[in-house]
Design an enzyme around this catalytic site. Structure first.
Site, PDB file in Angstrom:
ATOM      1  CG  HIS A  32      -1.593  -1.143   1.657  1.00  0.00           C
ATOM      2  ND1 HIS A  32      -2.961  -1.216   1.567  1.00  0.00           N
ATOM      3  CD2 HIS A  32      -1.192  -2.336   2.168  1.00  0.00           C
ATOM      4  CE1 HIS A  32      -3.375  -2.399   1.998  1.00  0.00           C
ATOM      5  NE2 HIS A  32      -2.314  -3.094   2.365  1.00  0.00           N
ATOM      6  CE1 TYR A  33      -2.077   6.185  -2.100  1.00  0.00           C
ATOM      7  CE2 TYR A  33      -0.645   5.927  -3.993  1.00  0.00           C
ATOM      8  CZ  TYR A  33      -1.838   6.331  -3.449  1.00  0.00           C
ATOM      9  OH  TYR A  33      -2.808   6.888  -4.260  1.00  0.00           O
ATOM     10  CB  THR A  34       0.695   6.225   4.252  1.00  0.00           C
ATOM     11  OG1 THR A  34       1.521   7.220   3.626  1.00  0.00           O
ATOM     12  CG2 THR A  34       1.577   5.154   4.888  1.00  0.00           C
ATOM     13  CD  GLU A  97      -0.906   1.390   4.581  1.00  0.00           C
ATOM     14  OE1 GLU A  97      -0.487   2.230   3.748  1.00  0.00           O
ATOM     15  OE2 GLU A  97      -2.097   1.053   4.673  1.00  0.00           O
ATOM     16  CG  HIS A 139      -4.998  -1.634  -1.028  1.00  0.00           C
ATOM     17  ND1 HIS A 139      -5.271  -0.534  -0.246  1.00  0.00           N
ATOM     18  CD2 HIS A 139      -5.983  -2.528  -0.745  1.00  0.00           C
ATOM     19  CE1 HIS A 139      -6.372  -0.755   0.462  1.00  0.00           C
ATOM     20  NE2 HIS A 139      -6.824  -1.952   0.168  1.00  0.00           N
ATOM     21  CG  ASP A 149      -3.098   1.910  -1.990  1.00  0.00           C
ATOM     22  OD1 ASP A 149      -4.266   1.749  -2.409  1.00  0.00           O
ATOM     23  OD2 ASP A 149      -2.696   1.452  -0.911  1.00  0.00           O
TER      24      ASP A 149
END
Length: 262
Positions: A32-34, A97, A139, A149
């Protein structure tokens, strides 16, 4: 809480986790990215009982790695989604993340130090758990209509060349026949069959609707990032077919052909 790997720089336990609902441990790795302003803000949110979200690991921009949930526990990072018909992704996966403000805030490149740590952490995870290369996912792969993401700037090729995940060199962009929203017919069904065989949750009904569009966008973000437009052009279809035929355990007949795009 003890770290699951020596790579951990900090432990920040999150209360947001439960027991895994399936036996055998995780067999997916979801990146994921945050999508938040700062890494520290993301850590606080993922550890806040009111947020209802968490992850196993977070990687800061400078490469520092934080663990929040033990591998054996079910972190709340994936939400609704599926891959190859497998639901409850949270029970099946480890969630990482990666600190990045995301598409809505300029979407910067991922720093080299951060990617080096992601690679090292992923290598630890796939070495510790029975996670096949084709189950190292974005994700957006498991929830295409909801998520984007870690996006098209994430260097999946670097992970692959470090021995993590599944990847092929994308087919070059070129002209020719393509499919998009509103198209119908047997060639669309054939394309949907390829998407579904690889793992995306799409109907095989010959109608290029929103679900197929968003799955195409997700596929392009991961495997053909040069142009992300949701159009099943020749490059997209050829790249998808290359991925399927390169699998060590092909989920479809290796003699199947991609739909004609000539």
């Amino acid at each position: 809480m003890k770290p699951d790997t020596a790579r951990i720089d900090e432990i920040r336990p999150s209360p947001n986790h439960t027991e895994r609902r399936l036996s055998g441990g995780p067999d997916m790795l979801i990146l994921h990215y945050t999508g938040m302003g700062t890494g520290e803000g993301a850590v606080r949110w993922l550890c806040d009982p009111q947020s209802g979200v968490s992850c196993h690991y977070l990687v800061h921009e400078d490469g520092r790695v934080v663990q929040m949930v033990p591998d054996e526990q079910r972190a709340w990072h994936a939400g609704e989604g599926s891959w190859r018909g497998r639901g409850d992704v949270n029970s099946r996966s480890i969630g990482i993340e990666i600190v990045n403000v995301g598409h809505g805030n300029g979407y910067p490149d991922f720093p080299a130090a951060q990617i080096a740590s992601v690679i090292e952490l992923c290598r630890e995870c796939v070495g510790r758990w029975p996670i096949p290369p084709e189950f190292v996912l974005a994700h957006s792969d498991i929830a295409p209509a909801r998520k984007s993401d870690p996006g098209e700037k994430f260097p999946w090729d670097q992970l692959f060349f470090a021995g993590i995940g599944h990847f092929v060199v994308p087919a070059p962009l070129r002209g020719g026949r393509f499919f998009g929203r509103g198209d119908r017919g047997e060639p669309v069904s054939a394309y949907q069959s390829l998407l579904a065989a690889y793992g995306y949750a799409v109907p095989i009904d010959g109608v290029f609707e929103d679900t197929t569009h968003f799955a195409t966008v997700a596929f392009q973000r991961h495997f053909r990032p040069e142009r992300v437009d949701g159009v099943a052009d020749a490059s997209t279809i050829e790249t998808l077919h290359r991925l399927l035929t390169a699998l060590p355990r092909s989920p479809f007949d290796r003699d199947a052909r991609a739909p004609s795009v000539a």
